[in-house]
Structure formats: structure tokens, C-alpha cells
Design an enzyme around this catalytic site. Structure first.
Site, mmCIF file in Angstrom:
data_model
loop_
_atom_site.group_PDB
_atom_site.id
_atom_site.type_symbol
_atom_site.label_atom_id
_atom_site.label_comp_id
_atom_site.label_asym_id
_atom_site.label_seq_id
_atom_site.Cartn_x
_atom_site.Cartn_y
_atom_site.Cartn_z
ATOM 1 N N HIS A 119 -3.492 2.720 10.740
ATOM 2 C CA HIS A 119 -2.198 3.282 11.163
ATOM 3 C C HIS A 119 -2.391 3.910 12.538
ATOM 4 O O HIS A 119 -3.477 4.428 12.834
ATOM 5 C CB HIS A 119 -1.733 4.325 10.137
ATOM 6 C CG HIS A 119 -0.307 4.716 10.336
ATOM 7 N ND1 HIS A 119 0.081 5.575 11.334
ATOM 8 C CD2 HIS A 119 0.833 4.339 9.702
ATOM 9 C CE1 HIS A 119 1.401 5.719 11.294
ATOM 10 N NE2 HIS A 119 1.878 4.974 10.316
ATOM 11 N N GLU A 161 4.004 -1.821 14.079
ATOM 12 C CA GLU A 161 4.730 -0.574 14.328
ATOM 13 C C GLU A 161 4.493 -0.133 15.767
ATOM 14 O O GLU A 161 3.352 0.204 16.116
ATOM 15 C CB GLU A 161 4.213 0.546 13.419
ATOM 16 C CG GLU A 161 4.415 0.335 11.955
ATOM 17 C CD GLU A 161 4.276 1.632 11.163
ATOM 18 O OE1 GLU A 161 5.087 1.844 10.284
ATOM 19 O OE2 GLU A 161 3.359 2.429 11.463
HETATM 20 O O1 G3P Z 1 3.841 4.135 8.419
HETATM 21 C C1 G3P Z 1 5.199 4.293 8.610
HETATM 22 C C2 G3P Z 1 5.503 4.954 9.849
HETATM 23 O O2 G3P Z 1 4.545 5.167 10.789
HETATM 24 C C3 G3P Z 1 6.876 4.862 10.345
HETATM 25 O O3 G3P Z 1 7.280 6.181 10.328
HETATM 26 O O4 G3P Z 1 8.905 7.965 10.272
HETATM 27 O O5 G3P Z 1 9.199 6.069 11.836
HETATM 28 O O6 G3P Z 1 9.534 5.700 9.408
HETATM 29 P P1 G3P Z 1 8.817 6.484 10.470
#
Ligand code: G3P
Length: 240
Positions: A94, A142
Site C-alpha cells: 500500500h 491507487e
Molecule cells: O486502500 C484504500 C485506500 O488507500 C483508499 O483510501 O480513503 O481514498 O478510500 P480512500
């Protein structure tokens, strides 16, 4: 219940995720999964894995693993410990807990040997292509700058990143691609699914919500709309 689309809720270290609050949140999500017939996986702090996996029937993943084997190590979170404490998988790399490539590869290998599933997070399509040959169970893209965003999401601000990652990974392996960062609405899940993501990785929109079940319901609406549009397009194609 179908394995996809999948919603992976990353509990992170929010106050709502810890101890009794974390268990209560897990139970709300378990009920939502049953009522909506949607696969929800919980990614929680390694110290919460045991309690949460005892409290609910949903699959529980650890947000961290160390690939050191069993033996004279201190303070490490081994795959064996996680398995013995009820984990079904782990989240690796992550952006808030990054690892070197060799560590990612080794962690995936060690987890697979024990039957633990792995989600490897990546910031872009390039890194997705690099980790795809490790054959994790999921690759989650992400963009770090959109994580926790209350305004934008990967789907609305960087949709090309989803498409590029799906293309990059599918040219190498069949590992399903998930996406995350700022995901908060039916629009986000609809766009993500339309672009080929097989699920989402989400934290703040669910964990910090006063009504997490309604947020999940909204996500399911988005997936359903995308599925409907896909089926409609397929029918039209067949008629031609
Ligand atoms: O692992 C999920 C994350 O990093 C996304 O976070 O708060 O943007 O949904 P969020």
C-alpha cells in the site's frame, strides 16, 4: 455469492476501526454483504485480524505482512502468524506502507505457499506490469494523491489510469485489477467497472461514514448500472 465485483474495505488506523468500534463496523459490513449479495473483504490492522475474523464471517486480510519466516525474529508479522489468527489474505505495498520489489515478490510467494491470498497495491500501470508476473490474487491501482480525497476519485479524476492498468495486467496475466483512492459513490463504481476494474479498494468513504451500509448500497447500485449497460451493449451487438 459471486466473487466479483468485490468491495475491499481497508480499515486503516482510523478510530472507527479499532477494538469494539472495528468489530461493530465489521458487523455492519457483514450484514450489508448478506443483504446486497456482494462480496466484501475487510483489510484490517494485523493486531485486529484475530478479533475481527472471530466476529464476522467475511474474509479478513491483514494490511501488512513481513516475509521473514518463522524463527528468531522480533516484532515481525509473519504469514504463519496471520494464518493462525484467522487471516485469509494480506495487503502488500500500500502506498502508506510501501515495500521494495523483491520484498513484494517474496511476500506473495510466502503467502501463496500457505494459501493466503494477496492484493498488491501499485500507483500506476507501469508498476502493475512489473508485479503482475508475481501472480498475486489481485492488483489494486491507487494514485496516492487521491487517497482520502473528499472531492475527486480515481474514477472521476484519473479514469485512464484504470484502463491503462487493466490493459497492462491483462496483456501479462489474468490477475483481476481493482482500483481505489477517493472512491465514494455509485458514479465511481460504475466508471471503475465499465473500465474493467473488477472491484474497489476503499477506506475513508466507508470507515468514516455515519452510515457505512448506505455507502455500500450506493457502490452496488453503480456496479449494477455498469453491468446493465454492458449486457445491453452485448444484446445490441448480438442483434446486428
Ligand atoms: O486502500 C484504500 C485506500 O488507500 C483508499 O483510501 O480513503 O481514498 O478510500 P480512500
Amino acid at each position: 455469492m459471486e466473487p466479483f465485483p468485490v468491495i475491499i474495505v481497508n480499515f486503516k488506523n482510523y478510530p472507527q476501526s479499532i477494538g469494539e468500534s472495528g468489530k461493530a463496523l465489521a458487523k455492519i459490513l457483514e450484514r450489508a454483504a448478506e443483504e446486497l449479495r456482494i462480496n466484501i473483504i475487510l483489510a484490517v490492522s494485523p493486531v485486529e485480524v484475530h478479533a475481527i475474523s472471530e466476529a464476522v464471517s467475511l474474509d479478513v486480510f491483514s494490511e501488512h505482512v513481513d516475509h521473514d519466516g518463522q524463527g528468531a525474529h522480533t516484532g515481525k508479522i509473519t504469514p504463519e502468524d496471520l494464518l493462525a489468527n484467522g487471516a485469509r489474505g494480506v495487503l502488500i505495498n500500500h502506498s502508506e506502507d510501501p515495500e521494495h520489489l523483491n520484498v513484494i515478490e517474496e511476500a506473495v510467494r510466502a503467502c501463496r505457499a500457505l494459501g493466503l491470498q494477496t492484493i498488491v497495491c501499485v500507483p500506476d500501470a507501469e508498476q502493475a506490469a512489473t508485479v503482475a508476473p508475481f501472480r498475486p490474487d489481485f492488483i489494486a491501482v491507487e494514485p496516492p494523491e487521491l487517497i482520502s480525497s473528499e472531492v475527486a476519485s480515481i474514477a472521476t479524476a484519473r479514469p485512464e489510469l484504470i484502463q491503462d492498468t487493466v490493459e497492462a495486467v491483462s496483456s501479462i496475466t489474468e490477475v483481476p485489477v481493482l482500483c481505489g483512492a477517493g472512491v465514494k459513490s455509485a458514479l465511481d463504481t460504475r466508471i471503475s467497472f465499465e473500465l474493467g476494474a473488477q472491484g474497489i479498494l476503499v477506506a475513508s468513504a466507508v470507515v468514516k461514514s455515519p452510515d457505512p451500509a448506505t455507502v455500500i448500497k450506493d457502490f452496488v447500485v453503480g456496479f449494477a448500472l455498469a453491468l446493465e449497460a454492458r449486457e445491453h451493449a452485448e444484446d445490441e451487438e448480438a442483434d446486428e
